[in-house]
Scaffold this motif. Sequence first.
Motif, PDB file in Angstrom:
ATOM      1  N   VAL A 152       7.060 -33.704   0.116  1.00 24.58           N
ATOM      2  CA  VAL A 152       7.988 -32.658   0.549  1.00 24.58           C
ATOM      3  C   VAL A 152       8.536 -32.067  -0.744  1.00 24.58           C
ATOM      4  N   PHE A 153       8.058 -30.883  -1.111  1.00 22.54           N
ATOM      5  CA  PHE A 153       8.570 -30.260  -2.329  1.00 22.54           C
ATOM      6  C   PHE A 153       9.730 -29.359  -1.958  1.00 22.54           C
ATOM      7  N   THR A 154      10.863 -29.615  -2.594  1.00 26.12           N
ATOM      8  CA  THR A 154      12.022 -28.794  -2.282  1.00 26.12           C
ATOM      9  C   THR A 154      12.151 -27.735  -3.359  1.00 26.12           C
ATOM     10  N   ARG A 155      12.170 -26.470  -2.897  1.00 22.95           N
ATOM     11  CA  ARG A 155      12.271 -25.348  -3.830  1.00 22.95           C
ATOM     12  C   ARG A 155      13.755 -25.268  -4.214  1.00 22.95           C
ATOM     13  N   ALA A 197       1.599 -33.638   8.533  1.00 26.16           N
ATOM     14  CA  ALA A 197       1.701 -32.695   7.406  1.00 26.16           C
ATOM     15  C   ALA A 197       1.611 -33.442   6.077  1.00 26.16           C
ATOM     16  N   MET A 198       0.755 -32.964   5.185  1.00 24.95           N
ATOM     17  CA  MET A 198       0.650 -33.571   3.848  1.00 24.95           C
ATOM     18  C   MET A 198       1.567 -32.860   2.852  1.00 24.95           C
ATOM     19  N   VAL A 199       1.873 -31.591   3.108  1.00 25.47           N
ATOM     20  CA  VAL A 199       2.765 -30.832   2.219  1.00 25.47           C
ATOM     21  C   VAL A 199       3.810 -30.114   3.060  1.00 25.47           C
ATOM     22  N   GLN A 200       5.063 -30.376   2.753  1.00 24.49           N
ATOM     23  CA  GLN A 200       6.122 -29.596   3.379  1.00 24.49           C
ATOM     24  C   GLN A 200       7.015 -29.007   2.294  1.00 24.49           C
ATOM     25  N   ILE A 201       7.678 -27.935   2.645  1.00 26.74           N
ATOM     26  CA  ILE A 201       8.607 -27.280   1.722  1.00 26.74           C
ATOM     27  C   ILE A 201      10.000 -27.354   2.340  1.00 26.74           C
TER      28      ILE A 201
END
Length: 452
Positions: A152-155, A197-201
């Motif tokens: 989970v990449f947090t912008r 999900a493998m990538v979440q934002i």
Amino acid sequence: MTQTLWLKNPLAVFTANTSDARGGILIRGTTIIELVPLGGQPVQPVDQVFDATKLVLLPGLVNTHHHLYQTLTRAVPAALNKRLFPWLKTLYPIWAGLQPDMLHSATQLGLAELLLSGCTTVADHHYLFPDALTEAIDIQVQAAASIGSRVVFTRGSMSLGEQDGGLPPQSTVQSDDQILRDCDRVIGRFHQAGDGAMVQIALAPCSPFSVTSELMRQTAALAKQHQVMLHTHLAETFDENEFCLQMFGLRPLDYLESVDWLHDKTWLAHGIHFNDEEIRRMGAARIGVSHCPSSNMVLASGIARTKEMEAAGVKVGLGVDGSASNDGSNLIQEVRQALLIGRLRYQADEVSHLDALRWATKGSAQVLNRNDIGELAVGKQADLALFSLDEARFSGAHDPLAALVLCGAHRAEHVMVAGQWRVTDHRLVDQDLDAIQREHRHQAIQLVNRQV
Ligand SMILES: [Zn+2]
């Protein structure tokens, strides 16, 4: 044809729920399809058997707060033994020089380190977007794919520089407009909704002292529009409470509420200095807190009120934070830290190794609003970690689960993410850790030498 794998008869298992999986679990594709009770046989046909009789089985650990880029600035001499604000002021000029190759390398190294500790899902809070690094999230997504972790990449964002009374140097802040446009872009490009999900934002202004109120509000509106999560640092130190009172005339939680953040789509890093009434409101709102014991101890920030928060309905998970304030990225070690720091606040019969394991698994998954990971149950993702107890530190231990935490487990033997082995025999399956480390050391020296 998809094979069915039986992880058979583990030495011990922690499911993070009340189900009996002492006979093991069946995995098909990316998913757990059956739990086998003690002494039982699988109901469904099995193609492959994996003998787990010498291994302790856990759900893959979930890290809810980190700054992977900081693995490049561990144990920097000038930043040692400092309080949070002076610590940040010392490191910001170094961090301001971060380059794309450095972030790529730091993301790979940190994720690999976490994976080797049994951590299969990582939420990273990246808030540095100097001119050289406006596509930081794109770089991180690419690096994560090479390691195979769920992320989970947090912008993150910083809009209040030194000129406007904030802490970060001016070269590291962006305008509200730049920030919001990029948030919108990375959600559209990378965010996967739904199970597996493998990538979440998620969207993550750095902290109340590095962005404007208007940006906090607009970020909340954008997150709501796209149905993504919100994240920030809050109530980490007494200094921060003072800063909030001075700047906004509000305590941190009141401020958060005033900018439309007090709800179940928000999780906070640290969450230490809340009073009883604030904890009650947080619980009613079902907000999440990432408890970061090592970082809180290194920076002498205080001890989070984990048990009161959980009792009130707050979702509690674990984070390694840092790595400049930990300075490691090892989640199974953080489980032990959570137990030990808990014993400084609560009585020995009030917080247990099972609480700490629950925070690192199901608790952390709930913090991220993920229903598909964090426990061993039918229909959940096949994310798991297997630990052996054949090191000297475990010799003479009787309860295998308690031994993991109390004797200080620090590396997983095998780790699976979404049904794929990513670590076997303590090694990354398809990456050369030595090469990753060599490159990372080189980039760390480059970064610290760039400082002006
Ligand atoms: Zn942090």
